[in-house]
Enzyme design. Structure first.
Site, PDB file in Angstrom:
ATOM      1  N   ARG A  29     -19.837 -32.803  45.694  1.00 12.39           N
ATOM      2  CA  ARG A  29     -19.632 -33.491  44.419  1.00 12.39           C
ATOM      3  C   ARG A  29     -20.835 -34.362  44.080  1.00 12.39           C
ATOM      4  O   ARG A  29     -21.374 -35.052  44.963  1.00 12.39           O
ATOM      5  CB  ARG A  29     -18.371 -34.359  44.476  1.00 12.39           C
ATOM      6  CG  ARG A  29     -17.117 -33.542  44.598  1.00 12.39           C
ATOM      7  CD  ARG A  29     -15.858 -34.371  44.398  1.00 12.39           C
ATOM      8  NE  ARG A  29     -14.696 -33.632  44.872  1.00 12.39           N
ATOM      9  CZ  ARG A  29     -14.130 -32.612  44.224  1.00 12.39           C
ATOM     10  NH1 ARG A  29     -14.604 -32.244  43.045  1.00 12.39           N
ATOM     11  NH2 ARG A  29     -13.106 -31.978  44.738  1.00 12.39           N
ATOM     12  N   ASP A  30     -21.232 -34.309  42.795  1.00 14.08           N
ATOM     13  CA  ASP A  30     -22.327 -35.169  42.334  1.00 14.08           C
ATOM     14  C   ASP A  30     -21.895 -36.626  42.429  1.00 14.08           C
ATOM     15  O   ASP A  30     -20.768 -36.982  42.093  1.00 14.08           O
ATOM     16  CB  ASP A  30     -22.696 -34.811  40.893  1.00 14.08           C
ATOM     17  CG  ASP A  30     -24.053 -35.351  40.501  1.00 14.08           C
ATOM     18  OD1 ASP A  30     -24.971 -34.533  40.270  1.00 14.08           O
ATOM     19  OD2 ASP A  30     -24.199 -36.587  40.414  1.00 14.08           O
ATOM     20  N   ILE A  31     -22.812 -37.470  42.892  1.00 12.02           N
ATOM     21  CA  ILE A  31     -22.497 -38.893  43.098  1.00 12.02           C
ATOM     22  C   ILE A  31     -22.348 -39.626  41.761  1.00 12.02           C
ATOM     23  O   ILE A  31     -21.715 -40.686  41.698  1.00 12.02           O
ATOM     24  CB  ILE A  31     -23.593 -39.531  43.988  1.00 12.02           C
ATOM     25  CG1 ILE A  31     -23.059 -40.747  44.714  1.00 12.02           C
ATOM     26  CG2 ILE A  31     -24.853 -39.853  43.213  1.00 12.02           C
ATOM     27  CD1 ILE A  31     -23.947 -41.212  45.859  1.00 12.02           C
ATOM     28  N   ASN A  87     -31.710 -27.792  36.153  1.00 17.52           N
ATOM     29  CA  ASN A  87     -32.795 -28.548  35.534  1.00 17.52           C
ATOM     30  C   ASN A  87     -34.110 -28.226  36.240  1.00 17.52           C
ATOM     31  O   ASN A  87     -34.137 -28.053  37.461  1.00 17.52           O
ATOM     32  CB  ASN A  87     -32.516 -30.048  35.628  1.00 17.52           C
ATOM     33  CG  ASN A  87     -31.272 -30.453  34.861  1.00 17.52           C
ATOM     34  OD1 ASN A  87     -30.986 -29.908  33.802  1.00 17.52           O
ATOM     35  ND2 ASN A  87     -30.511 -31.401  35.398  1.00 17.52           N
ATOM     36  N   VAL A  96     -34.240 -34.317  41.763  1.00 15.77           N
ATOM     37  CA  VAL A  96     -34.245 -33.959  43.196  1.00 15.77           C
ATOM     38  C   VAL A  96     -34.889 -32.581  43.319  1.00 15.77           C
ATOM     39  O   VAL A  96     -34.417 -31.615  42.704  1.00 15.77           O
ATOM     40  CB  VAL A  96     -32.825 -33.954  43.791  1.00 15.77           C
ATOM     41  CG1 VAL A  96     -32.877 -33.548  45.267  1.00 15.77           C
ATOM     42  CG2 VAL A  96     -32.151 -35.318  43.633  1.00 15.77           C
ATOM     43  N   HIS A 100     -31.025 -26.812  42.692  1.00 17.80           N
ATOM     44  CA  HIS A 100     -29.573 -27.010  42.682  1.00 17.80           C
ATOM     45  C   HIS A 100     -28.999 -26.608  41.337  1.00 17.80           C
ATOM     46  O   HIS A 100     -29.630 -26.748  40.297  1.00 17.80           O
ATOM     47  CB  HIS A 100     -29.196 -28.455  43.020  1.00 17.80           C
ATOM     48  CG  HIS A 100     -29.908 -29.468  42.189  1.00 17.80           C
ATOM     49  ND1 HIS A 100     -31.201 -29.848  42.432  1.00 17.80           N
ATOM     50  CD2 HIS A 100     -29.503 -30.187  41.120  1.00 17.80           C
ATOM     51  CE1 HIS A 100     -31.573 -30.751  41.544  1.00 17.80           C
ATOM     52  NE2 HIS A 100     -30.554 -30.963  40.725  1.00 17.80           N
ATOM     53  N   HIS A 102     -25.888 -27.282  38.793  1.00 20.48           N
ATOM     54  CA  HIS A 102     -24.788 -28.194  38.422  1.00 20.48           C
ATOM     55  C   HIS A 102     -23.646 -27.355  37.867  1.00 20.48           C
ATOM     56  O   HIS A 102     -23.846 -26.571  36.927  1.00 20.48           O
ATOM     57  CB  HIS A 102     -25.220 -29.158  37.313  1.00 20.48           C
ATOM     58  CG  HIS A 102     -26.323 -30.101  37.658  1.00 20.48           C
ATOM     59  ND1 HIS A 102     -26.105 -31.434  37.924  1.00 20.48           N
ATOM     60  CD2 HIS A 102     -27.663 -29.918  37.754  1.00 20.48           C
ATOM     61  CE1 HIS A 102     -27.269 -32.033  38.153  1.00 20.48           C
ATOM     62  NE2 HIS A 102     -28.222 -31.132  38.061  1.00 20.48           N
TER      63      HIS A 102
HETATM   64  P1  AMP Z   1     -31.189 -33.256  38.788  1.00 20.97           P
HETATM   65  O1  AMP Z   1     -31.365 -34.432  37.857  1.00 20.97           O
HETATM   66  O2  AMP Z   1     -30.919 -31.951  38.080  1.00 20.97           O
HETATM   67  O3  AMP Z   1     -32.318 -33.148  39.788  1.00 20.97           O
HETATM   68  O4  AMP Z   1     -29.857 -33.531  39.593  1.00 20.97           O
HETATM   69  C1  AMP Z   1     -29.809 -34.320  40.715  1.00 20.97           C
HETATM   70  C2  AMP Z   1     -28.385 -34.756  40.848  1.00 20.97           C
HETATM   71  O5  AMP Z   1     -28.190 -35.252  42.168  1.00 20.97           O
HETATM   72  C3  AMP Z   1     -27.987 -35.878  39.904  1.00 20.97           C
HETATM   73  O6  AMP Z   1     -26.937 -35.431  39.052  1.00 20.97           O
HETATM   74  C4  AMP Z   1     -27.546 -37.008  40.833  1.00 20.97           C
HETATM   75  O7  AMP Z   1     -26.447 -37.728  40.338  1.00 20.97           O
HETATM   76  C5  AMP Z   1     -27.218 -36.253  42.098  1.00 20.97           C
HETATM   77  N1  AMP Z   1     -27.300 -37.025  43.336  1.00 20.97           N
HETATM   78  C6  AMP Z   1     -28.279 -37.871  43.710  1.00 20.97           C
HETATM   79  N2  AMP Z   1     -28.016 -38.371  44.933  1.00 20.97           N
HETATM   80  C7  AMP Z   1     -26.855 -37.804  45.353  1.00 20.97           C
HETATM   81  C8  AMP Z   1     -26.050 -37.904  46.522  1.00 20.97           C
HETATM   82  N3  AMP Z   1     -26.398 -38.700  47.550  1.00 20.97           N
HETATM   83  N4  AMP Z   1     -24.915 -37.197  46.585  1.00 20.97           N
HETATM   84  C9  AMP Z   1     -24.542 -36.407  45.561  1.00 20.97           C
HETATM   85  N5  AMP Z   1     -25.258 -36.245  44.432  1.00 20.97           N
HETATM   86  C10 AMP Z   1     -26.399 -36.939  44.312  1.00 20.97           C
END
Ligand code: AMP
Length: 114
Positions: A29-31, A87, A96, A100, A102
Site C-alpha cells: 500500500r502507498d504510504i 510515472n 522513487v 513501480h 500505481h
Molecule cells: P512516484 O511519485 O510515482 O515515484 O511514486 C512514489 C510513491 O511511493 C508515492 O506515491 C509515495 O507516496 C510512495 N511511497 C514513498 N515512500 C513509501 C513507503 N515507505 N511505503 C509506501 N509507499 C511509499
C-alpha cells in the site's frame, strides 16, 4: 542503479503493508494514498525508470501489469474500474527511481489528470 527505498522494502529493511508477492513482483500500500485503494506494484529486479527498459524486460513488465489486474479482480473492484499509472522522471512526477505501477481504485478518477 543506486539503492532505493523500494529495494529496502523488498529486503524487509523498512516496513510496508505488503498485499501481494510472488517470485517477480511485490505489491504494497502507498504510504500517501491518493484513492481508497492505492497499491504500488514493483518488480523485484530493480529498473530505475520506463526509459531504462529493454526488450529483455518485456516479460517482467507484463508480469507487473498482470499482477495488478489479477489483484483488482481478486479484490472485487475490477468491474467498477480502476486506474494504473507509471510515472517517469521529473515531468511525470516520479520520485522513487525503482520502476513501480500505481493501482488506484475505490473512487471515480478524473480525466484528464492534473
Ligand atoms: P512516484 O511519485 O510515482 O515515484 O511514486 C512514489 C510513491 O511511493 C508515492 O506515491 C509515495 O507516496 C510512495 N511511497 C514513498 N515512500 C513509501 C513507503 N515507505 N511505503 C509506501 N509507499 C511509499
Amino acid at each position: 542503479m543506486t539503492d532505493t527505498l523500494f529495494a529496502k522494502i523488498i529486503r524487509r529493511e523498512i516496513p510496508a503493508d505488503i498485499v501481494y508477492e510472488d517470485d517477480d513482483v511485490l505489491a504494497f500500500r502507498d504510504i500517501t494514498p491518493q484513492a481508497p485503494v492505492h497499491v504500488l506494484f514493483i518488480p523485484k529486479t530493480p529498473i530505475a525508470t520506463l526509459n531504462d527498459l529493454t526488450a529483455a524486460d518485456a516479460l517482467g513488465v507484463g508480469k507487473l501489469v498482470l499482477a495488478a489486474a489479477r489483484y483488482a479482480k481478486a479484490q472485487g473492484f475490477a468491474e467498477d474500474g480502476y486506474r494504473v499509472v507509471i510515472n517517469c522522471n521529473r515531468d511525470g512526477g516520479q520520485t522513487v527511481f525503482h520502476l513501480h505501477l500505481h493501482l488506484l481504485a475505490g473512487r471515480a478518477m478524473r480525466w484528464p489528470p492534473g
